[in-house]
Motif scaffolding. Sequence first.
Motif, PDB file in Angstrom:
ATOM      1  N   ALA A 135      34.239  61.831  16.887  1.00  0.00           N
ATOM      2  CA  ALA A 135      35.554  62.464  16.702  1.00  0.00           C
ATOM      3  C   ALA A 135      36.321  61.808  15.566  1.00  0.00           C
ATOM      4  CB  ALA A 135      36.348  62.387  18.006  1.00  0.00           C
ATOM      5  N   PRO A 153      39.837  60.533  34.123  1.00  0.00           N
ATOM      6  CA  PRO A 153      40.047  59.932  35.439  1.00  0.00           C
ATOM      7  C   PRO A 153      41.409  60.342  35.993  1.00  0.00           C
ATOM      8  CG  PRO A 153      39.355  58.277  33.836  1.00  0.00           C
ATOM      9  CD  PRO A 153      39.662  59.511  33.070  1.00  0.00           C
ATOM     10  N   LEU A 168      37.799  64.337  23.173  1.00  0.00           N
ATOM     11  CA  LEU A 168      37.619  63.068  22.466  1.00  0.00           C
ATOM     12  C   LEU A 168      36.452  62.266  23.023  1.00  0.00           C
ATOM     13  CD1 LEU A 168      38.829  61.249  20.307  1.00  0.00           C
ATOM     14  CD2 LEU A 168      40.375  60.336  22.004  1.00  0.00           C
ATOM     15  N   TYR A 169      36.375  62.189  24.364  1.00  0.00           N
ATOM     16  CA  TYR A 169      35.412  61.299  24.986  1.00  0.00           C
ATOM     17  C   TYR A 169      34.238  62.010  25.630  1.00  0.00           C
ATOM     18  CZ  TYR A 169      39.128  57.809  24.561  1.00  0.00           C
ATOM     19  OH  TYR A 169      40.096  56.969  24.093  1.00  0.00           O
ATOM     20  N   LYS A 170      34.267  63.319  25.697  1.00  0.00           N
ATOM     21  CA  LYS A 170      33.224  64.109  26.381  1.00  0.00           C
ATOM     22  C   LYS A 170      33.014  63.605  27.802  1.00  0.00           C
ATOM     23  CE  LYS A 170      32.037  66.837  22.905  1.00  0.00           C
ATOM     24  NZ  LYS A 170      33.218  66.558  22.088  1.00  0.00           N
ATOM     25  N   GLU A 171      34.085  63.167  28.407  1.00  0.00           N
ATOM     26  CA  GLU A 171      34.023  62.643  29.770  1.00  0.00           C
ATOM     27  C   GLU A 171      35.225  63.206  30.501  1.00  0.00           C
ATOM     28  OE1 GLU A 171      32.938  58.171  30.128  1.00  0.00           O
ATOM     29  OE2 GLU A 171      34.838  58.468  31.187  1.00  0.00           O
ATOM     30  N   SER A 206      30.886  59.616  21.458  1.00  0.00           N
ATOM     31  CA  SER A 206      31.752  60.781  21.262  1.00  0.00           C
ATOM     32  C   SER A 206      33.013  60.399  20.509  1.00  0.00           C
ATOM     33  CB  SER A 206      32.142  61.389  22.603  1.00  0.00           C
ATOM     34  OG  SER A 206      31.008  61.833  23.285  1.00  0.00           O
ATOM     35  N   GLN A 239      44.442  58.323  34.843  1.00  0.00           N
ATOM     36  CA  GLN A 239      44.889  58.561  33.466  1.00  0.00           C
ATOM     37  C   GLN A 239      45.695  59.845  33.379  1.00  0.00           C
ATOM     38  OE1 GLN A 239      44.400  56.189  31.145  1.00  0.00           O
ATOM     39  NE2 GLN A 239      43.518  55.130  32.882  1.00  0.00           N
ATOM     40  N   THR A 251      30.328  57.789  25.873  1.00  0.00           N
ATOM     41  CA  THR A 251      31.747  58.032  25.596  1.00  0.00           C
ATOM     42  C   THR A 251      32.104  57.464  24.230  1.00  0.00           C
ATOM     43  OG1 THR A 251      32.070  57.668  27.938  1.00  0.00           O
ATOM     44  CG2 THR A 251      34.035  57.788  26.583  1.00  0.00           C
ATOM     45  N   ASP A 302      35.199  59.104  39.775  1.00  0.00           N
ATOM     46  CA  ASP A 302      34.302  57.972  40.009  1.00  0.00           C
ATOM     47  C   ASP A 302      34.924  56.901  40.899  1.00  0.00           C
ATOM     48  OD1 ASP A 302      32.776  58.040  36.702  1.00  0.00           O
ATOM     49  OD2 ASP A 302      32.281  59.057  38.578  1.00  0.00           O
ATOM     50  N   ARG A 328      49.073  59.286  34.847  1.00  0.00           N
ATOM     51  CA  ARG A 328      49.875  58.460  33.933  1.00  0.00           C
ATOM     52  C   ARG A 328      50.460  59.315  32.819  1.00  0.00           C
ATOM     53  NH1 ARG A 328      48.524  52.841  32.299  1.00  0.00           N
ATOM     54  NH2 ARG A 328      46.823  53.117  33.745  1.00  0.00           N
ATOM     55  N   TYR A 370      41.518  64.885  26.291  1.00  0.00           N
ATOM     56  CA  TYR A 370      40.746  63.693  26.650  1.00  0.00           C
ATOM     57  C   TYR A 370      39.264  64.022  26.624  1.00  0.00           C
ATOM     58  CZ  TYR A 370      39.361  59.605  29.423  1.00  0.00           C
ATOM     59  OH  TYR A 370      38.783  58.449  29.867  1.00  0.00           O
TER      60      TYR A 370
END
Lengths: 204, 233
Positions: free
Chosen positions: A93, B106, B100-103, A89, B109, A86, B141, B112, B97
């Motif tokens: 970015a 959650p 940006l994070y390649k994930e 990444s 989030q 993460t 997760d 929120r 999201y």
Amino acid sequence: MSIFEYNGSALVAMVGKNCFAIASDRRLGVNLQTVATDFQRIFKIHDKLYIGLSGLATDAQTMYQRLVFRHKLYQLREERDMKPQTFASLVSALLYEKRFGPYFCQPVIAGLGDDDVPFICTMDCLGAKELAKDFVVSGTASESLYGACESMYKPNMEPEELFETISQALLSSVDRDCLSGWGGHVLLVTPTEVQERTLKGRMD
Amino acid sequence: MGDSQYSFSLTTFSPTGKLVQIEHALTAVGSGQTSLGIKAANGVVIATEKKLPSILVDETSVQKIQLMTTNIGVVYSGMGPDSRVLVRKSRKQAQQYFRLYKEPIPVTQLVRETAAVMQEFTQSGGVRPFGVSLLVAGYDDNGPQLYQVDPSGSYFSWKASAMGKNVSNAKTFLEKRYTDDMELDDAVHTAILTLKEGFQGQISGKNIEIGIVGADRKFRYYIEAVAYVLWLN
């Protein structure tokens, strides 16, 4: 001289058995004049994640400050540490955001993921990720480092052997590069501890 | 009461400390069609009534339960068009999201951020609050999760909850029936029974919608929950 060679740097990260090592040289120069011999290029993001930044020193420091800022916010919002993938990444970015006026630095990211599986990667100054299973290199001494690592690396090395290997690879490579050297700084990270050691090499 | 003098301006507190527009938004939610959600040990189920204004409406074209991401779904009570806007914004936030994070984002989030959007519309000029409460169901997760988001922007995590008309009866029913170690199949059964409790008219596969997400993290929705309801009867 190119902007990437202005300060001089050498960085390498290697994967071992349930551990990783990340090492850098300690020289900070202004063209050919050496200005500092204790310059820090490897920074901690959290206990199991480190980033080394080679290239222009000012950009390396600024990038580090931005990344720490983002990671701290992430920790507060998500109540957990970032996984190495993460984080990689995120770095990619952030670098690409400056596509037409980039940061002149090349990061080397090394961390232990979930289940303590080691993760390393590097990228160019625009954020093109390069994942590797064995080792990654960066900096003015990168060509020598590629050769040294390729010949000295073995998979699944134990921490002590990994430390020896990465130290030898780093010292022998920076000796062939006038812009990096003045000793070395090695971090060896296992699931239970972090060993930080300074190497004494040719002080020139 | 003195409150009513303050009920037309969203951005003015009443002397009793309320933003009366938000109260009105909650009333809009309370008169919407019932929807509910139950969190089981191995998944989450959300369900809603689907009362159409006329038999001429093509019920297969109406979809109240929607996906926010592949593992997070949402149902609403209140004004349908408002929920569509929120779902659209949330989908975009989830993809940002990921970019940006390649994930995958959650569940907490995403909830929120959705709640933050709803709160924005309670503190800006020239806008009104959203007339929906959302029930967000997801599996990530941290396991199965169920959240309710209100027009004010507050959000709560629930083991089981209901919204809309008949909410108090539905909640009482759920309180009696809920157990912490419920399996997903039991939860679906209980959800349908709870809907049936307050249902005006005959419940059938065509006038309810069900959404389920299990440990496989794939949110599935059933516009025509025929099989389950037949089995129930």
